[in-house]
Design an enzyme around this catalytic site. Structure first.
Site, PDB file in Angstrom:
ATOM      1  CG  ASP A 217      57.207  91.364  37.000  1.00  0.00           C
ATOM      2  OD1 ASP A 217      58.266  91.350  37.649  1.00  0.00           O
ATOM      3  OD2 ASP A 217      56.536  92.393  36.830  1.00  0.00           O
ATOM      4  CB  SER A 241      60.410  94.983  37.612  1.00  0.00           C
ATOM      5  OG  SER A 241      59.531  94.080  38.257  1.00  0.00           O
ATOM      6  CD  GLN A 291      61.858  91.313  38.340  1.00  0.00           C
ATOM      7  OE1 GLN A 291      61.443  91.440  39.474  1.00  0.00           O
ATOM      8  NE2 GLN A 291      61.040  91.097  37.314  1.00  0.00           N
TER       9      GLN A 291
END
Length: 298
Positions: A217, A241, A291
């Site tokens: 991430d 996110s 993502q």
């Protein structure tokens, strides 16, 4: 809060830069406190941004799931949604739902809760080791990580706020980092970095997977911003996110170098999609990530 949790929360704030001390405190953060059967408690480091870092809550949720799974089963995939911004000043409660225990696969669902509300939801699947078809994509031809500048050398003099936080992951950019390409007018189609845990990790394979989940991430949404010549802390960008999916193809060690090759196939509607591939230094394709992020340029 346990003594381990207090140490972790304070220690990441006290330790400067990176190295084994900072990595050890990340390991402590991932060592959740068992509150009750299928309930675990995690904390955030004292030196945190306004929201809990997404990689942290994903890694902690995966730890909670793994604590309820037999040791002979490895996690092979996870799918997660970031529902609300996490509050780093209070503990996070992780509730594990034992969805299925099959002969080959085990499925778990984890809900992260703060202030009585869900902030994050994760589903993870674990599998016994089996033999089968085997192939993987080839690793891009890139310079070796030890030949590249350190993260500190790359960021020196740019005044980026996120560089002030302790970093348990050693990051080496293969090409020019996005805060430089933004200034030069380049629009790279990929963002490639070498990564590794900045120290030595215990042998626990689940821990290595959780550390890679944490690292996944860190730079993924950069591949979206770079396509448009904007970047965090330099331009007015609001980002978060939204969801995160990871597939783990083969065993690896997160304290050994792995290449993170990420691209963005699409951005629209204040959302951007990014995909990434992870390769061990020997070229083995070890994991894949996708993502979607919220990205508002103000």
């Amino acid at each position: 809060m346990t003594d381990i949790a207090r140490t972790a929360a304070a220690g990441l704030d006290e330790a400067a830069g990176g190295g084994q001390a900072v990595l050890d405190r990340l390991v402590d953060l991932l060592d959740l406190e068992k509150v009750e059967e299928d309930f675990y408690r995690g904390v955030s480091p004292a030196h945190s941004p306004v929201r809990v870092f997404g990689g942290q809550v994903a890694g902690q949720a995966l730890v909670a799931a793994g604590r309820t799974v037999p040791e002979d089963r490895r996690v092979h995939s996870l799918h997660a949604y970031f529902i609300r911004g996490g509050d780093p000043s209070v503990p996070i409660l992780y509730e594990v739902d034992r969805i299925r225990d099959g002969r080959s696969f085990t499925t778990r669902r984890v809900t992260a809760i703060q202030h009585g509300k869900a902030i994050f939801a994760l589903s993870a699947s674990f599998q016994k080791d089996e033999q089968g078809l085997d192939h993987g994509e080839p690793m891009p031809d890139v310079p070796a990580p030890d030949t590249l500048p350190t993260f500190g050398e790359r960021t020196a003099g740019f005044g980026l706020r996120f560089t002030e936080r302790p970093r348990p992951i050693d990051v080496r950019y293969v090409g020019e980092p996005p805060w430089i390409t933004r200034a030069t007018g380049e629009r790279p189609e990929s963002n490639r970095v070498w990564m590794r845990a900045d120290g030595t990790l215990p042998a626990d394979q689940l821990l290595h997977v959780c550390v890679l989940t944490y690292a996944s991430d860190m730079t993924l949404l950069d591949s979206i911003l770079a396509r448009h010549g904007v970047y965090w802390d330099v331009d007015k960008v609001l980002g978060a996110s939204l969801d995160h999916a990871l597939w783990f193809h083969r065993p690896f060690r997160a304290d050994e170098w792995f290449l993170y090759d990420s691209t963005s196939p699409s951005a629209s509607g204040a959302r951007g999609l990014a995909t990434g591939r992870f390769f061990a230094q020997n070229g083995t394709h070890i994991a894949t990530v996708v993502q979607e992020g919220l990205l508002r340029v103000l």
